[in-house]
Each structure stands twice: as C-alpha cells, then as structure tokens.
Write a protein that holds these residues in place. Structure first.
Motif, PDB file in Angstrom:
ATOM      1  N   ASP A  51      36.725  53.579  61.679  1.00  0.00           N
ATOM      2  CA  ASP A  51      35.464  53.426  62.470  1.00  0.00           C
ATOM      3  C   ASP A  51      35.728  51.978  63.211  1.00  0.00           C
ATOM      4  O   ASP A  51      35.315  51.807  64.477  1.00  0.00           O
ATOM      5  CB  ASP A  51      34.489  53.724  61.809  1.00  0.00           C
ATOM      6  CG  ASP A  51      34.125  54.862  61.230  1.00  0.00           C
ATOM      7  OD1 ASP A  51      34.768  56.061  61.782  1.00  0.00           O
ATOM      8  OD2 ASP A  51      33.410  55.343  60.420  1.00  0.00           O
ATOM      9  N   LEU A  52      35.909  50.889  62.295  1.00  0.00           N
ATOM     10  CA  LEU A  52      35.837  49.667  63.029  1.00  0.00           C
ATOM     11  C   LEU A  52      36.729  49.425  64.084  1.00  0.00           C
ATOM     12  O   LEU A  52      36.523  48.858  65.031  1.00  0.00           O
ATOM     13  CB  LEU A  52      35.958  48.632  61.837  1.00  0.00           C
ATOM     14  CG  LEU A  52      35.309  47.238  62.105  1.00  0.00           C
ATOM     15  CD1 LEU A  52      33.866  47.248  62.279  1.00  0.00           C
ATOM     16  CD2 LEU A  52      35.881  46.422  60.837  1.00  0.00           C
ATOM     17  N   ALA A 102      38.472  49.007  69.813  1.00  0.00           N
ATOM     18  CA  ALA A 102      39.412  49.600  70.739  1.00  0.00           C
ATOM     19  C   ALA A 102      38.506  49.927  71.878  1.00  0.00           C
ATOM     20  O   ALA A 102      38.831  50.066  73.242  1.00  0.00           O
ATOM     21  CB  ALA A 102      40.192  50.628  70.256  1.00  0.00           C
ATOM     22  N   ALA A 103      37.357  50.471  71.804  1.00  0.00           N
ATOM     23  CA  ALA A 103      36.468  51.231  72.774  1.00  0.00           C
ATOM     24  C   ALA A 103      35.601  50.081  73.431  1.00  0.00           C
ATOM     25  O   ALA A 103      34.992  50.154  74.572  1.00  0.00           O
ATOM     26  CB  ALA A 103      35.611  52.123  72.269  1.00  0.00           C
ATOM     27  N   GLY A 104      35.711  48.841  72.866  1.00  0.00           N
ATOM     28  CA  GLY A 104      34.738  47.818  73.534  1.00  0.00           C
ATOM     29  C   GLY A 104      33.322  47.641  73.101  1.00  0.00           C
ATOM     30  O   GLY A 104      32.501  47.033  73.748  1.00  0.00           O
ATOM     31  N   THR A 105      33.111  48.579  72.131  1.00  0.00           N
ATOM     32  CA  THR A 105      31.395  48.729  71.897  1.00  0.00           C
ATOM     33  C   THR A 105      31.079  47.673  70.562  1.00  0.00           C
ATOM     34  O   THR A 105      30.067  47.697  70.409  1.00  0.00           O
ATOM     35  CB  THR A 105      31.248  50.213  71.628  1.00  0.00           C
ATOM     36  OG1 THR A 105      31.935  50.550  70.292  1.00  0.00           O
ATOM     37  CG2 THR A 105      31.567  51.190  72.752  1.00  0.00           C
ATOM     38  N   LEU A 106      31.944  47.086  70.071  1.00  0.00           N
ATOM     39  CA  LEU A 106      31.856  46.003  68.922  1.00  0.00           C
ATOM     40  C   LEU A 106      31.252  44.755  69.189  1.00  0.00           C
ATOM     41  O   LEU A 106      31.682  44.229  70.351  1.00  0.00           O
ATOM     42  CB  LEU A 106      33.199  46.106  68.006  1.00  0.00           C
ATOM     43  CG  LEU A 106      33.028  45.497  66.697  1.00  0.00           C
ATOM     44  CD1 LEU A 106      32.385  46.606  65.686  1.00  0.00           C
ATOM     45  CD2 LEU A 106      34.488  45.346  66.011  1.00  0.00           C
ATOM     46  N   ASP A 107      30.279  44.348  68.513  1.00  0.00           N
ATOM     47  CA  ASP A 107      29.740  43.101  68.745  1.00  0.00           C
ATOM     48  C   ASP A 107      30.655  42.068  68.793  1.00  0.00           C
ATOM     49  O   ASP A 107      31.794  42.101  68.304  1.00  0.00           O
ATOM     50  CB  ASP A 107      28.631  42.782  68.124  1.00  0.00           C
ATOM     51  CG  ASP A 107      29.168  42.501  66.565  1.00  0.00           C
ATOM     52  OD1 ASP A 107      29.522  41.599  66.155  1.00  0.00           O
ATOM     53  OD2 ASP A 107      29.062  43.498  65.674  1.00  0.00           O
ATOM     54  N   GLU A 108      30.571  40.944  69.599  1.00  0.00           N
ATOM     55  CA  GLU A 108      31.714  39.673  69.548  1.00  0.00           C
ATOM     56  C   GLU A 108      31.944  39.188  68.246  1.00  0.00           C
ATOM     57  O   GLU A 108      33.134  38.955  68.073  1.00  0.00           O
ATOM     58  CB  GLU A 108      30.945  38.655  70.532  1.00  0.00           C
ATOM     59  CG  GLU A 108      32.069  37.438  70.769  1.00  0.00           C
ATOM     60  CD  GLU A 108      31.645  36.552  71.910  1.00  0.00           C
ATOM     61  OE1 GLU A 108      32.345  35.502  72.246  1.00  0.00           O
ATOM     62  OE2 GLU A 108      30.666  36.821  72.286  1.00  0.00           O
ATOM     63  N   ALA A 109      30.955  39.075  67.237  1.00  0.00           N
ATOM     64  CA  ALA A 109      31.290  38.446  66.220  1.00  0.00           C
ATOM     65  C   ALA A 109      32.225  39.141  65.289  1.00  0.00           C
ATOM     66  O   ALA A 109      33.400  38.973  64.741  1.00  0.00           O
ATOM     67  CB  ALA A 109      29.996  37.922  65.428  1.00  0.00           C
ATOM     68  N   SER A 110      31.834  40.636  65.157  1.00  0.00           N
ATOM     69  CA  SER A 110      32.770  41.441  64.435  1.00  0.00           C
ATOM     70  C   SER A 110      34.200  41.638  65.200  1.00  0.00           C
ATOM     71  O   SER A 110      35.159  41.787  64.543  1.00  0.00           O
ATOM     72  CB  SER A 110      32.086  42.757  64.432  1.00  0.00           C
ATOM     73  OG  SER A 110      30.852  42.751  63.839  1.00  0.00           O
ATOM     74  N   SER A 111      33.973  41.539  66.465  1.00  0.00           N
ATOM     75  CA  SER A 111      35.285  41.887  67.211  1.00  0.00           C
ATOM     76  C   SER A 111      36.181  40.522  67.037  1.00  0.00           C
ATOM     77  O   SER A 111      37.480  40.542  67.063  1.00  0.00           O
ATOM     78  CB  SER A 111      35.092  41.755  68.829  1.00  0.00           C
ATOM     79  OG  SER A 111      34.544  42.832  69.013  1.00  0.00           O
ATOM     80  N   ALA A 146      47.564  52.691  68.820  1.00  0.00           N
ATOM     81  CA  ALA A 146      47.593  54.347  68.810  1.00  0.00           C
ATOM     82  C   ALA A 146      46.041  54.464  69.283  1.00  0.00           C
ATOM     83  O   ALA A 146      45.970  55.222  70.139  1.00  0.00           O
ATOM     84  CB  ALA A 146      47.875  54.640  67.342  1.00  0.00           C
ATOM     85  N   ALA A 147      45.305  53.603  69.075  1.00  0.00           N
ATOM     86  CA  ALA A 147      43.743  53.811  69.278  1.00  0.00           C
ATOM     87  C   ALA A 147      43.607  53.655  70.998  1.00  0.00           C
ATOM     88  O   ALA A 147      42.778  54.380  71.488  1.00  0.00           O
ATOM     89  CB  ALA A 147      42.691  53.051  68.557  1.00  0.00           C
ATOM     90  N   ASP A 148      44.214  52.577  71.461  1.00  0.00           N
ATOM     91  CA  ASP A 148      44.063  52.554  72.774  1.00  0.00           C
ATOM     92  C   ASP A 148      44.903  53.405  73.461  1.00  0.00           C
ATOM     93  O   ASP A 148      44.025  53.903  74.675  1.00  0.00           O
ATOM     94  CB  ASP A 148      44.811  50.956  73.178  1.00  0.00           C
ATOM     95  CG  ASP A 148      44.080  49.801  72.744  1.00  0.00           C
ATOM     96  OD1 ASP A 148      43.047  49.956  72.483  1.00  0.00           O
ATOM     97  OD2 ASP A 148      44.764  48.834  72.644  1.00  0.00           O
ATOM     98  N   ALA A 149      45.883  53.974  73.103  1.00  0.00           N
ATOM     99  CA  ALA A 149      46.447  54.988  73.894  1.00  0.00           C
ATOM    100  C   ALA A 149      45.681  56.343  73.839  1.00  0.00           C
ATOM    101  O   ALA A 149      45.429  57.172  74.709  1.00  0.00           O
ATOM    102  CB  ALA A 149      48.007  55.504  73.111  1.00  0.00           C
ATOM    103  N   LEU A 150      44.886  56.358  72.684  1.00  0.00           N
ATOM    104  CA  LEU A 150      43.968  57.672  72.400  1.00  0.00           C
ATOM    105  C   LEU A 150      42.969  57.718  73.593  1.00  0.00           C
ATOM    106  O   LEU A 150      42.505  58.621  74.273  1.00  0.00           O
ATOM    107  CB  LEU A 150      43.482  57.899  71.082  1.00  0.00           C
ATOM    108  CG  LEU A 150      42.648  58.912  70.795  1.00  0.00           C
ATOM    109  CD1 LEU A 150      42.866  60.393  70.996  1.00  0.00           C
ATOM    110  CD2 LEU A 150      42.178  58.964  69.451  1.00  0.00           C
ATOM    111  N   GLY A 151      42.430  56.227  73.685  1.00  0.00           N
ATOM    112  CA  GLY A 151      41.362  56.238  74.495  1.00  0.00           C
ATOM    113  C   GLY A 151      41.795  56.469  75.924  1.00  0.00           C
ATOM    114  O   GLY A 151      40.914  56.974  76.923  1.00  0.00           O
TER     115      GLY A 151
END
Length: 220
Positions: free
Chosen positions: A10-11, A16-25, A44-49
């Motif tokens: 999930d994290l 990969a989707a760019g939806t995570l906050d900056e600190a966690s990223s 792989a996550a980037d390719a899936l996206g």
C-alpha cells in the motif's frame, strides 16, 4: 548489508502514484536507495501505473489547454512531488543516501543533535505544509523507549545500529510500519547507538504517567 523488512504494498503504490505526503515519501525514497528488492518492486508499480494510464479512454481537450498549462508552470505555485530515490553507492554505514542527504546536508557523522529525552536525541526535519512530522532519532545503545501506542501511522527506517521491536530485529535499511492497533516498546541494540528516520502523522500514546506528563515537552 541485507535488508529484511520492507515497505508495504500500500505504501509503495501510494508513493508510485504520487499521493503520499512528502515526509513519508522521503522515508520511502531513502529506503529504496538502500534496498534493491524494493527498487524492483517500485519499478513494477511504475510500469503498472503506466499501463493503467494507457488503458484510459482518450479525453477531449479544449483549444486553450496548452496555454493554461503554460500559465500554471510559469505563474502558479509548485506542486510538491515525491522525492526521487537513487541507489546508494557502497560506502560506510555512516553515509546518508539521497534524497535524505539533501534535507540534512551531511552524513550521519556530521549531524548536530538536540536532546529529546534522557539518552535520546533528535533532529526535526522541517517540511513546510506537511502534516506528518519527520525527524531523525538517535538512541544510545541499550535505550528502551517508554511503552506507547499510536494515534495514527508511524514509519521507522533504521540508518545505523540496530533496533529491536517486538518480534523484529532491524538494522540499516529495515523499515517498520505501525498504526493505531500497535502498542510496543522498542529498544536500541547493545552494539552501539541506533539512528533512525521516523515519520509520524499523530502524537504517540504513552502508557506511563511520567512519560505522558513529559510528552508536551518531547513534542512527539
């Protein structure tokens, strides 16, 4: 160095989707720099996206779309993005990989710490506009954190030394994720000081009365 404890799916997908906050990223990107296995997962996550984007139906655009995009890039505020991860070249265990190095400006040996509690020091990483808080924590060898729970998510990445948390024994590159259902009492290893990057999105819930009284002073 062998990383045994990795970031969750999930994290990783949120990163990969760019939806995570900056600190966690920042924490995820630092882990990726230290972990070849998770870099493969991230690719792989980037390719899936990308495949999911390609599968979307084409959308109609207005004739002035290009001018609108240019106006945003030239005059609008910059949109925060997840820091990129770069592989760490083989160095000593006091080296800090990018992007964390850019936030701190030095390796672990050059950091200037402030006292958080007895045998515990910290460096708060200032990330304007970001609700979750990122900080470097340094525990003297053998230090045990007071027993506590969480009001939200906490991510901990070990950068030096070792940290023992319930059934986990973590060393450089390992990550622990905890949430509201977790109550624990982490302990630094006896082999030396433990240095971590920690990200919390809510205050901790200390079990002991003394720790609760000091929590406003701790700021954590």
């Amino acid at each position: 160095m062998t990383v045994r404890h990795h970031i969750s799916d999930d994290l990783l997908l949120s990163y990969a989707a760019g939806t995570l906050d900056e600190a966690s990223s920042l924490l995820v990107a630092t882990h990726l720099a230290l972990c070849p296995h998770c870099r493969t997962r991230a690719a792989a996550a980037d390719a899936l996206g990308g495949e999911m984007l390609d599968a979307l139906p084409a959308a109609e655009v207005t004739p002035d779309l290009w001018q609108s995009v240019l106006a945003r890039t030239q005059g609008g505020p910059a949109t925060p993005s997840a820091p990129p991860a770069t592989a760490l070249r083989p160095r000593s265990d006091m080296a800090i990989p990018e992007p964390l190095r850019s936030y701190l400006g030095t390796d672990l040996s050059g950091l200037r710490w402030s006292r958080l509690a007895p045998r515990v020091q910290q460096i708060v990483i200032d990330i304007p506009g970001c609700r979750p808080r990122a900080r470097m924590l340094r525990f003297e060898a053998g230090t045990q954190v007071p027993e506590h729970g969480h009001s939200g998510r906490e991510l901990t990445l070990v950068l030096h030394g070792s940290l023992h948390d319930r059934h986990l024994s973590m060393t450089r590159g390992d990550v622990a994720e905890t949430d509201e259902d977790t109550e624990h009492q982490p302990r630094a290893g006896l082999d030396g000081d433990c240095i971590c990057l920690a990200v919390t999105d809510a205050p901790l819930r200390f079990k002991g009365r003394f720790a609760r009284l000091l929590q406003p002073w701790f700021g954590i």
